[in-house]
Design a protein around this motif. Structure first.
Motif, PDB file in Angstrom:
ATOM      1  N   TRP A 137      -5.077   5.223 -21.733  1.00 33.04           N
ATOM      2  CA  TRP A 137      -3.801   4.600 -22.067  1.00 33.04           C
ATOM      3  C   TRP A 137      -2.981   5.533 -22.961  1.00 33.04           C
ATOM      4  O   TRP A 137      -1.793   5.735 -22.748  1.00 33.04           O
ATOM      5  N   LEU A 138      -3.633   6.114 -23.954  1.00 35.74           N
ATOM      6  CA  LEU A 138      -2.944   7.030 -24.870  1.00 35.74           C
ATOM      7  C   LEU A 138      -2.521   8.316 -24.160  1.00 35.74           C
ATOM      8  O   LEU A 138      -1.402   8.796 -24.350  1.00 35.74           O
ATOM      9  N   LEU A 139      -3.395   8.865 -23.346  1.00 33.05           N
ATOM     10  CA  LEU A 139      -3.074  10.101 -22.631  1.00 33.05           C
ATOM     11  C   LEU A 139      -1.950   9.885 -21.619  1.00 33.05           C
ATOM     12  O   LEU A 139      -1.121  10.772 -21.413  1.00 33.05           O
ATOM     13  N   GLU A 140      -1.908   8.694 -21.031  1.00 35.84           N
ATOM     14  CA  GLU A 140      -0.837   8.377 -20.076  1.00 35.84           C
ATOM     15  C   GLU A 140       0.537   8.458 -20.744  1.00 35.84           C
ATOM     16  O   GLU A 140       1.517   8.867 -20.137  1.00 35.84           O
ATOM     17  N   LYS A 145       5.250  10.309 -33.778  1.00 38.38           N
ATOM     18  CA  LYS A 145       4.782   8.929 -33.782  1.00 38.38           C
ATOM     19  C   LYS A 145       3.257   8.966 -33.791  1.00 38.38           C
ATOM     20  O   LYS A 145       2.643   9.689 -33.008  1.00 38.38           O
ATOM     21  N   ILE A 146       2.668   8.174 -34.675  1.00 36.00           N
ATOM     22  CA  ILE A 146       1.218   8.158 -34.834  1.00 36.00           C
ATOM     23  C   ILE A 146       0.687   6.782 -34.488  1.00 36.00           C
ATOM     24  O   ILE A 146       1.248   5.763 -34.894  1.00 36.00           O
ATOM     25  N   LEU A 147      -0.409   6.749 -33.724  1.00 34.78           N
ATOM     26  CA  LEU A 147      -1.125   5.510 -33.437  1.00 34.78           C
ATOM     27  C   LEU A 147      -2.564   5.678 -33.905  1.00 34.78           C
ATOM     28  O   LEU A 147      -3.087   6.794 -33.985  1.00 34.78           O
ATOM     29  N   MET A 148      -3.209   4.574 -34.212  1.00 34.60           N
ATOM     30  CA  MET A 148      -4.572   4.583 -34.716  1.00 34.60           C
ATOM     31  C   MET A 148      -5.462   3.833 -33.733  1.00 34.60           C
ATOM     32  O   MET A 148      -5.187   2.686 -33.397  1.00 34.60           O
ATOM     33  N   LEU A 149      -6.512   4.481 -33.250  1.00 34.33           N
ATOM     34  CA  LEU A 149      -7.480   3.867 -32.360  1.00 34.33           C
ATOM     35  C   LEU A 149      -8.706   3.493 -33.181  1.00 34.33           C
ATOM     36  O   LEU A 149      -9.260   4.338 -33.883  1.00 34.33           O
ATOM     37  N   VAL A 150      -9.105   2.234 -33.103  1.00 33.27           N
ATOM     38  CA  VAL A 150     -10.294   1.755 -33.805  1.00 33.27           C
ATOM     39  C   VAL A 150     -11.289   1.279 -32.757  1.00 33.27           C
ATOM     40  O   VAL A 150     -10.981   0.384 -31.968  1.00 33.27           O
ATOM     41  N   GLY A 203       3.277  -1.686 -39.997  1.00 34.99           N
ATOM     42  CA  GLY A 203       2.362  -2.553 -40.730  1.00 34.99           C
ATOM     43  C   GLY A 203       1.040  -2.754 -40.017  1.00 34.99           C
ATOM     44  O   GLY A 203       0.429  -3.811 -40.105  1.00 34.99           O
ATOM     45  N   TYR A 204       0.588  -1.751 -39.304  1.00 34.86           N
ATOM     46  CA  TYR A 204      -0.674  -1.780 -38.557  1.00 34.86           C
ATOM     47  C   TYR A 204      -0.683  -2.875 -37.500  1.00 34.86           C
ATOM     48  O   TYR A 204      -1.694  -3.508 -37.236  1.00 34.86           O
ATOM     49  N   LYS A 205       0.472  -3.059 -36.865  1.00 37.22           N
ATOM     50  CA  LYS A 205       0.594  -4.037 -35.784  1.00 37.22           C
ATOM     51  C   LYS A 205      -0.312  -3.624 -34.623  1.00 37.22           C
ATOM     52  O   LYS A 205      -0.345  -2.459 -34.234  1.00 37.22           O
ATOM     53  N   LEU A 206      -1.040  -4.612 -34.078  1.00 33.58           N
ATOM     54  CA  LEU A 206      -1.893  -4.368 -32.921  1.00 33.58           C
ATOM     55  C   LEU A 206      -1.016  -4.136 -31.703  1.00 33.58           C
ATOM     56  O   LEU A 206      -0.172  -4.966 -31.359  1.00 33.58           O
ATOM     57  N   ILE A 207      -1.203  -3.001 -31.045  1.00 28.02           N
ATOM     58  CA  ILE A 207      -0.415  -2.643 -29.871  1.00 28.02           C
ATOM     59  C   ILE A 207      -1.112  -3.100 -28.595  1.00 28.02           C
ATOM     60  O   ILE A 207      -0.514  -3.735 -27.735  1.00 28.02           O
ATOM     61  N   VAL A 208      -2.404  -2.770 -28.466  1.00 27.03           N
ATOM     62  CA  VAL A 208      -3.147  -3.096 -27.246  1.00 27.03           C
ATOM     63  C   VAL A 208      -4.643  -3.066 -27.550  1.00 27.03           C
ATOM     64  O   VAL A 208      -5.081  -2.364 -28.461  1.00 27.03           O
ATOM     65  N   THR A 209      -5.400  -3.846 -26.777  1.00 26.13           N
ATOM     66  CA  THR A 209      -6.860  -3.861 -26.878  1.00 26.13           C
ATOM     67  C   THR A 209      -7.440  -3.464 -25.529  1.00 26.13           C
ATOM     68  O   THR A 209      -6.951  -3.901 -24.489  1.00 26.13           O
ATOM     69  N   HIS A 210      -8.475  -2.626 -25.563  1.00 24.93           N
ATOM     70  CA  HIS A 210      -9.165  -2.207 -24.345  1.00 24.93           C
ATOM     71  C   HIS A 210     -10.650  -2.517 -24.483  1.00 24.93           C
ATOM     72  O   HIS A 210     -11.191  -2.516 -25.587  1.00 24.93           O
TER      73      HIS A 210
END
Length: 85
Positions: free
Chosen positions: A66-69, A30-35, A50-57
């Motif tokens: 968050w990703l490392l957790e 599973k791949i996520l993209m951090l911008v 479809g590049y759905k926004l998962i979370v904003t920090h």
């Protein structure tokens, strides 16, 4: 095939970095993209949805934690906005 360079250059006006994070336990992974935006805000998207926004920090450290957790690992390297312009 049409180049995506003009679209990336336009988006690069607001973002500073782009990283890919992967969950290596799953197959296929599973791949996520951090911008990371110019103002320090970081958003995490799911390219497979479809590049759905998962979370904003509010900052990179919070997004990274968050990703490392969730046991994601950063794919080595970053795409810098200044390299796209």
């Amino acid at each position: 095939m049409q180049s995506r360079a003009p679209a990336l250059a336009e988006q690069a006006k607001t973002w500073k970095i782009l990283e890919l994070w992967v969950d290596p336990v799953l197959f296929p992974p599973k791949i996520l993209m951090l911008v990371g935006d110019q103002d320090g805000t970081c958003r995490i998207f799911n390219p497979a949805s479809g590049y759905k926004l998962i979370v904003t920090h509010s900052n990179y450290q919070a997004a990274q934690e968050w990703l490392l957790e969730d046991e994601y690992e950063r794919v080595k390297g970053q795409l810098l906005a200044e390299e796209v312009l």
